[in-house]
Design a protein around this motif. Structure first.
Motif, PDB file in Angstrom:
ATOM      1  N   PHE A  93       7.584  70.131 -47.986  1.00 54.12           N
ATOM      2  CA  PHE A  93       8.237  70.939 -46.803  1.00 54.12           C
ATOM      3  C   PHE A  93       8.890  69.972 -45.801  1.00 54.12           C
ATOM      4  O   PHE A  93       9.709  70.434 -44.999  1.00 54.12           O
ATOM      5  CB  PHE A  93       7.323  71.719 -46.033  1.00 54.12           C
ATOM      6  N   THR A 139      -3.230  61.098 -44.264  1.00 58.41           N
ATOM      7  CA  THR A 139      -3.573  62.111 -43.651  1.00 58.41           C
ATOM      8  C   THR A 139      -4.010  61.937 -42.177  1.00 58.41           C
ATOM      9  O   THR A 139      -3.610  62.612 -41.331  1.00 58.41           O
ATOM     10  CB  THR A 139      -5.038  62.343 -44.393  1.00 58.41           C
ATOM     11  N   VAL A 143      -2.089  64.087 -39.050  1.00 60.12           N
ATOM     12  CA  VAL A 143      -3.059  64.929 -38.129  1.00 60.12           C
ATOM     13  C   VAL A 143      -2.713  64.389 -36.761  1.00 60.12           C
ATOM     14  O   VAL A 143      -2.459  65.158 -35.728  1.00 60.12           O
ATOM     15  CB  VAL A 143      -4.212  65.095 -38.553  1.00 60.12           C
ATOM     16  N   PRO A 152       1.538  71.903 -34.775  1.00 62.97           N
ATOM     17  CA  PRO A 152       0.863  71.748 -36.118  1.00 62.97           C
ATOM     18  C   PRO A 152       1.754  72.085 -37.399  1.00 62.97           C
ATOM     19  O   PRO A 152       1.657  71.629 -38.283  1.00 62.97           O
ATOM     20  CB  PRO A 152       0.014  72.964 -36.096  1.00 62.97           C
ATOM     21  N   ASP A 153       3.152  72.603 -36.905  1.00 63.46           N
ATOM     22  CA  ASP A 153       4.148  72.940 -37.907  1.00 63.46           C
ATOM     23  C   ASP A 153       4.971  71.827 -38.153  1.00 63.46           C
ATOM     24  O   ASP A 153       5.674  71.616 -38.946  1.00 63.46           O
ATOM     25  CB  ASP A 153       5.081  74.126 -37.676  1.00 63.46           C
ATOM     26  N   ASN A 175       3.420  66.209 -46.211  1.00 65.70           N
ATOM     27  CA  ASN A 175       2.380  67.274 -46.320  1.00 65.70           C
ATOM     28  C   ASN A 175       0.920  66.517 -47.098  1.00 65.70           C
ATOM     29  O   ASN A 175       0.616  67.128 -47.878  1.00 65.70           O
ATOM     30  CB  ASN A 175       3.061  68.150 -47.196  1.00 65.70           C
ATOM     31  N   LEU A 176       0.759  65.361 -46.676  1.00 60.19           N
ATOM     32  CA  LEU A 176      -0.358  64.589 -46.779  1.00 60.19           C
ATOM     33  C   LEU A 176      -0.500  63.862 -48.194  1.00 60.19           C
ATOM     34  O   LEU A 176      -0.852  62.696 -48.312  1.00 60.19           O
ATOM     35  CB  LEU A 176      -1.978  65.575 -46.588  1.00 60.19           C
ATOM     36  N   LYS A 281      -1.907  75.860 -54.689  1.00 59.51           N
ATOM     37  CA  LYS A 281      -0.780  75.178 -53.585  1.00 59.51           C
ATOM     38  C   LYS A 281       0.621  75.164 -53.997  1.00 59.51           C
ATOM     39  O   LYS A 281       0.852  75.212 -55.281  1.00 59.51           O
ATOM     40  CB  LYS A 281      -1.314  74.013 -53.229  1.00 59.51           C
ATOM     41  N   CYS A 283       4.861  74.132 -53.211  1.00 62.70           N
ATOM     42  CA  CYS A 283       6.014  73.397 -52.095  1.00 62.70           C
ATOM     43  C   CYS A 283       6.688  74.565 -51.807  1.00 62.70           C
ATOM     44  O   CYS A 283       6.585  75.828 -52.071  1.00 62.70           O
ATOM     45  CB  CYS A 283       6.608  72.437 -53.172  1.00 62.70           C
ATOM     46  N   TYR A 293      -5.630  72.648 -54.983  1.00 68.06           N
ATOM     47  CA  TYR A 293      -6.356  72.028 -53.854  1.00 68.06           C
ATOM     48  C   TYR A 293      -7.799  71.889 -54.532  1.00 68.06           C
ATOM     49  O   TYR A 293      -8.329  72.673 -55.084  1.00 68.06           O
ATOM     50  CB  TYR A 293      -6.582  73.123 -52.677  1.00 68.06           C
ATOM     51  N   GLU A 300     -11.871  66.123 -50.537  1.00 69.54           N
ATOM     52  CA  GLU A 300     -11.216  67.108 -51.145  1.00 69.54           C
ATOM     53  C   GLU A 300      -9.712  66.890 -50.714  1.00 69.54           C
ATOM     54  O   GLU A 300      -9.409  65.790 -50.031  1.00 69.54           O
ATOM     55  CB  GLU A 300     -11.347  68.467 -50.182  1.00 69.54           C
TER      56      GLU A 300
ATOM     57  N   VAL B  10      -0.688  80.816 -50.834  1.00 69.58           N
ATOM     58  CA  VAL B  10      -0.658  79.481 -51.388  1.00 69.58           C
ATOM     59  C   VAL B  10       0.452  78.495 -50.331  1.00 69.58           C
ATOM     60  O   VAL B  10       0.698  77.537 -50.625  1.00 69.58           O
ATOM     61  CB  VAL B  10      -0.312  79.164 -52.684  1.00 69.58           C
ATOM     62  N   GLY B  11       0.663  79.182 -49.445  1.00 66.41           N
ATOM     63  CA  GLY B  11       1.562  78.205 -48.557  1.00 66.41           C
ATOM     64  C   GLY B  11       2.793  78.109 -48.820  1.00 66.41           C
ATOM     65  O   GLY B  11       3.491  77.330 -48.540  1.00 66.41           O
ATOM     66  N   CYS B  12       3.730  79.043 -49.834  1.00 60.81           N
ATOM     67  CA  CYS B  12       4.882  78.608 -50.128  1.00 60.81           C
ATOM     68  C   CYS B  12       6.042  78.822 -49.209  1.00 60.81           C
ATOM     69  O   CYS B  12       7.266  78.312 -49.479  1.00 60.81           O
ATOM     70  CB  CYS B  12       5.105  79.263 -51.765  1.00 60.81           C
ATOM     71  N   ARG B  13       5.820  79.611 -48.472  1.00 60.54           N
ATOM     72  CA  ARG B  13       6.854  80.306 -47.631  1.00 60.54           C
ATOM     73  C   ARG B  13       8.070  80.892 -47.893  1.00 60.54           C
ATOM     74  O   ARG B  13       8.923  81.248 -47.365  1.00 60.54           O
ATOM     75  CB  ARG B  13       7.054  78.837 -46.791  1.00 60.54           C
ATOM     76  N   LYS B  38      -0.059  76.495 -41.740  1.00 66.81           N
ATOM     77  CA  LYS B  38      -0.476  75.468 -42.631  1.00 66.81           C
ATOM     78  C   LYS B  38      -1.527  74.635 -42.004  1.00 66.81           C
ATOM     79  O   LYS B  38      -1.180  73.791 -41.476  1.00 66.81           O
ATOM     80  CB  LYS B  38       0.601  75.109 -43.619  1.00 66.81           C
ATOM     81  N   GLU B  40      -3.063  71.829 -43.531  1.00 68.90           N
ATOM     82  CA  GLU B  40      -3.088  71.069 -44.612  1.00 68.90           C
ATOM     83  C   GLU B  40      -4.352  70.129 -45.032  1.00 68.90           C
ATOM     84  O   GLU B  40      -4.837  69.954 -45.983  1.00 68.90           O
ATOM     85  CB  GLU B  40      -1.918  70.105 -44.886  1.00 68.90           C
ATOM     86  N   GLU B  45      -4.063  78.202 -45.276  1.00 72.43           N
ATOM     87  CA  GLU B  45      -2.811  78.466 -44.920  1.00 72.43           C
ATOM     88  C   GLU B  45      -2.861  79.993 -44.787  1.00 72.43           C
ATOM     89  O   GLU B  45      -3.590  80.937 -45.765  1.00 72.43           O
ATOM     90  CB  GLU B  45      -1.876  77.992 -45.791  1.00 72.43           C
ATOM     91  N   ARG B 144       3.192  78.324 -32.054  1.00 72.86           N
ATOM     92  CA  ARG B 144       2.793  77.689 -33.087  1.00 72.86           C
ATOM     93  C   ARG B 144       1.289  77.431 -33.219  1.00 72.86           C
ATOM     94  O   ARG B 144       0.654  77.256 -34.155  1.00 72.86           O
ATOM     95  CB  ARG B 144       3.567  76.516 -33.501  1.00 72.86           C
ATOM     96  N   GLN B 145       0.850  76.786 -31.889  1.00 73.30           N
ATOM     97  CA  GLN B 145      -0.696  76.530 -31.624  1.00 73.30           C
ATOM     98  C   GLN B 145      -1.719  77.855 -32.027  1.00 73.30           C
ATOM     99  O   GLN B 145      -2.522  77.798 -32.334  1.00 73.30           O
ATOM    100  CB  GLN B 145      -0.747  75.800 -30.371  1.00 73.30           C
ATOM    101  N   ALA B 148      -1.767  78.439 -35.770  1.00 73.20           N
ATOM    102  CA  ALA B 148      -2.675  77.548 -36.075  1.00 73.20           C
ATOM    103  C   ALA B 148      -4.186  77.883 -35.876  1.00 73.20           C
ATOM    104  O   ALA B 148      -4.974  77.815 -36.670  1.00 73.20           O
ATOM    105  CB  ALA B 148      -2.680  76.094 -35.653  1.00 73.20           C
TER     106      ALA B 148
END
Lengths: 595, 170
Positions: A93, A139, A143, A152-153, A175-176, A281, A283, A293, A300, B10-13, B38, B40, B45, B144-145, B148
């Motif tokens: 993303f 990671t 974070v 967080p986005d 995205n980790l 998961k 993209c 996942y 994990e 699955v978070g594809c948006r 998300k 992650e 998500e 956004r927080q 989450a």
């Protein structure tokens, strides 16, 4: 002819100056812009880990649009692993966010003298202190940045300890776990003391001919949904090929010593899904959502894809899938390329098996096949450059120089880049792709997957030779690899997922032309796009020739030329690589590879 | 209203892309009335749009630009809105967008629900308005927080099932 030009940010990390300009005027996004930038702006012979190298991060006009899976950014620089042109793409993303921020390319020049990260919020661009992030894995870095920025986005592309320590196959991940994995782009980023790039954007991507664009999007969606692999890709992602490679007899078990792996059922896609996959998961904007996942008793994370799954099991003779999945999670966090790392470990194990080296040469690590000790310790030591890890961080080619001729003969690399987890002897198009492409030992420049289908009509349509549809045929593979390279370059410029565009063969130049035309609001033909890809492919070759590439290097390790596959369905097969390379040169119009 | 099952997401948006394309003919998450939170690092998500909650703190609108429609959706009277963003700030799950001086509420695409149509995993479905979000009214932070936080509040049972060995095929 100019097709599209984007906005380019130039960040001088030495002087901290930020300039706004334009991408080169003769590309179609992504890799085409980056490769031209590097040919035009890099001096020949520079140290890839010195401040003279440029790190280019590009997206394209289609990135972040409605077109499915336009989710990749391309990172390009002179590669510290091969010394030639390096580039690698990452899904996820980050790329669409960069596009929404209004930037199509970032070119990093110079090097900072302290650790920094780049912050982008639309037009607000700042080079910020990153001293508190040093030593954090990918990671933790992500974070930490999302937490301290109260967002967080926000999208983060970062390096881990391996990039900081200039491991020559360090990755850049967003995205980790979505990695620009190959050719050491993370090491170049580390050499500039750039720990991360952080981006937030909200500028809409708006097609100028909405109906035409919508039609191209709908065609791609229906191509995908009607594809015979659609369901299996949803279930297993790339891990689905483990069984098919076994059926073809091209698994690299015990570092290419066998094409048959007795414990296949323990490490298969089915086993992975049954025992460790807890959810699917995706993209950006992808209806295939092929990623998964995993949850293990150790760790994990997202993944593994086929390369990590097979690399840390079959290739190393390890039948403990849970351990292999954990190692995949670990290398993602440390920030090293799973393909090169698996190759380093498997090669060492074979060297030990052949009594070329002993455990005492590698700090007492147990190098027996499938060794848990080796799989758990070596990645850490590489990423931190501890003990023998300091040498292994240089890649197998440089490490083999230290261990001597016998060790070198066992390596599986081309131009310094380690090979994937399949045996090129039984898939001739892939063998040729590995031998000739601009990155070195690499199957993913474009996928000559048509040779796996047996579909002669498709082969006729794409490359005009029905033999190209058969994996053991050497005839027709020059044209096939040339076509696949064009498709790869097109995909790296559309920034679309190659698993979709190349492996599923659901995008062709006509569809791409419609997508570009719809987005840009003027006619762009398949032929226009093909011409750009041909020209930039030549740009990449010219760059490598300028760096001293010799045509003799367009080959495979001798073990694949001289020694047949010993067992299984492809038993007895070798590769006549010289013949196929000549065929390929003919397609390119090159005299003996000089150009 | 739009409901998302976090077990299936699955978070594809794709929902964000469909929403912003439906309303604006362009793609940007900032134009979307549904947003995917998300997390992650813990694999969770969930898509969040206006749920037409029982509490409706957005109706505190100082210019009285907001009313409730027939399906429970929030309707904006543009001429009355002064872009103060009160509704954006008070939504307990951060489901009110804001772009170009205008708050964005899920309007169910006038019934077309383009996000449900496009969702590849059937994680999205229609649900009656009126669910209580009282548990989230005191949550602080930016929208956004809050999104989450909402996602995080759904994580425990899902992750517990993973720990117990529930796999994707189960």
């Amino acid at each position: 002819m100019s097709i599209c030009r984007g906005r380019s940010l130039r960040i001088d990390l030495t002087t901290q100056e930020i300039d706004r300009g334009l991408t080169p005027d003769n590309g179609i996004g992504g890799r085409t812009w980056n490769s031209v930038t590097l040919l035009e702006q890099l001096k020949p012979g520079i140290d890839p880990l010195g401040p003279e190298n440029l790190l280019c991060i590009a997206v394209g006009p289609l990135t972040g649009s409605e077109l499915i899976a336009t989710c990749r950014f391309i990172a390009s620089a002179k590669s510290p692993l091969t010394g030639y042109l390096g580039d690698s793409g990452a899904r996820g993303f980050f790329a669409p966010e960069l596009r929404w921020a209004g930037h199509d390319q970032i070119v990093f020049t110079g090097a900072s003298d302290r650790w920094v990260y780049l912050f982008i919020d639309n037009d607000r661009i700042e080079i910020r202190d990153a001293s508190h992030l040093v030593g954090l894995d990918i990671t933790e870095t992500t974070v930490q940045l999302q937490t301290e920025l109260h967002d967080p986005d926000i999208q983060v592309a970062a390096i881990g300890p391996a990039g900081e320590h200039l491991v020559r196959y360090a990755i850049i991940s967003c995205n980790l776990t979505r990695a620009a994995g190959r050719t050491g782009m993370g090491a170049v980023m580390g050499s500039k003391k750039l720990k991360a790039i952080v981006v937030r954007g909200d500028r809409p991507v708006k097609p100028l001919d909405p109906q035409r664009f919508k039609a191209a999007c709908a065609l791609l969606q229906s191509n995908i949904e009607g594809h015979r692999q659609f369901e299996s890709r949803r279930m297993y992602g790339t891990t689905r090929i483990m069984d098919s490679l076994a059926e073809m007899g091209v698994l690299p078990a015990y570092h290419y010593r066998s094409a048959v792996y007795a414990d296949l059922a323990k490490v298969s896609a089915e086993a992975l899904r049954r025992d460790h996959v807890v959810k699917s998961k995706a993209c950006y904007n992808c209806n295939v959502y092929c990623s998964r996942y995993n949850y293990t008793s150790y760790s994990e994370g997202e993944g593994p894809e086929y390369e990590a799954q097979a690399g840390f099991t079959v290739k190393c003779g390890n039948s403990d899938l849970e351990l292999g999945v954990h190692v995949s999670n670990m290398v993602n966090r440390l920030g090293i390329d799973c393909i090169s790392t698996a190759e380093v470990i498997a090669w060492l194990m074979e060297c030990r098996h052949e009594h070329v080296i002993s455990d005492s040469d590698v700090d007492g690590i147990d190098l027996s096949w499938g060794s848990r000790d080796a799989l758990l310790r070596i990645p850490q030591m590489i990423a931190q450059r501890q003990g023998i890890g300091d040498l292994l961080a240089e890649g197998t080619r440089r490490a083999a120089e230290k261990f001597g001729t016998s060790a070198r003969k066992l390596t599986a690399e081309v131009k310094g880049l380690e090979l994937f987890s399949a045996d090129p002897r039984g898939i001739k198009g892939y063998a040729l792709m590995n031998a000739v492409n601009s990155r070195g030992g690499d199957h993913y420049r474009g996928e000559p997957m048509i040779e796996l289908t047996g579909d002669e009509d498709l082969a006729m349509r794409r490359v005009g030779n029905p033999n190209a549809a058969h994996r053991l045929a050497e005839d027709g593979k020059g044209a096939l690899v040339n076509y696949a390279e064009h498709m790869g370059l097109l995909s790296d410029s559309m920034t679309i997922c190659k698993n979709i565009s190349c492996c599923m063969d659901v995008v062709d130049f006509d569809l791409a032309g419609e997508a570009y035309s719809g987005l840009l609001g003027r006619d762009i033909t398949a032929h226009d796009l093909w011409k750009v890809c041909s020209r930039v492919s030549q740009v990449e070759r010219d760059y490598n020739l300028r760096e001293g590439l010799r045509p003799e290097e367009d080959t495979l390790p001798s073990r694949f030329i001289d020694t047949p596959i010993p067992d299984g369905p492809s038993k007895g097969t070798t590769v006549d690589i010289g013949r196929m390379v000549k065929d390929y040169y003919g397609e390119k119009g090159w005299e003996a590879g000089a150009r | 209203m739009i409901h998302c099952d976090p077990v299936l997401c699955v978070g594809c948006r794709m929902c964000e892309v469909a929403c912003s394309t439906f309303h604006f003919g362009a793609v940007s998450p900032a134009l979307s009335r549904i947003r995917v939170a998300k997390l992650e690092a813990i694999g969770i998500e969930v898509a969040i749009a206006c749920m037409g909650c029982a509490e409706k703190p957005c109706l505190e609108c100082p210019t009285e630009a907001l009313t409730v429609g027939a399906r429970g959706e929030i309707l904006l009277e543009r001429d009355l809105c002064n872009a103060c963003e009160t509704c954006v700030e008070v939504c307990p799950v951060g489901a009110v967008g804001f772009f170009d001086e205008e708050p964005l509420f899920c309007d169910l695409c006038g019934g077309a629900t383009s996000c449900i149509e496009v969702c590849p995993t059937y994680a999205l479905s229609s649900r009656d308005a009126g669910i209580s979000l009282a548990a989230y009214l005191e949550v602080e932070g930016l929208p956004r927080q809050k999104r989450a936080h909402y996602a995080e509040s759904l994580a425990a049972p899902i992750r517990e099932s993973w720990r117990r060995g529930v796999r994707v095929d189960a």
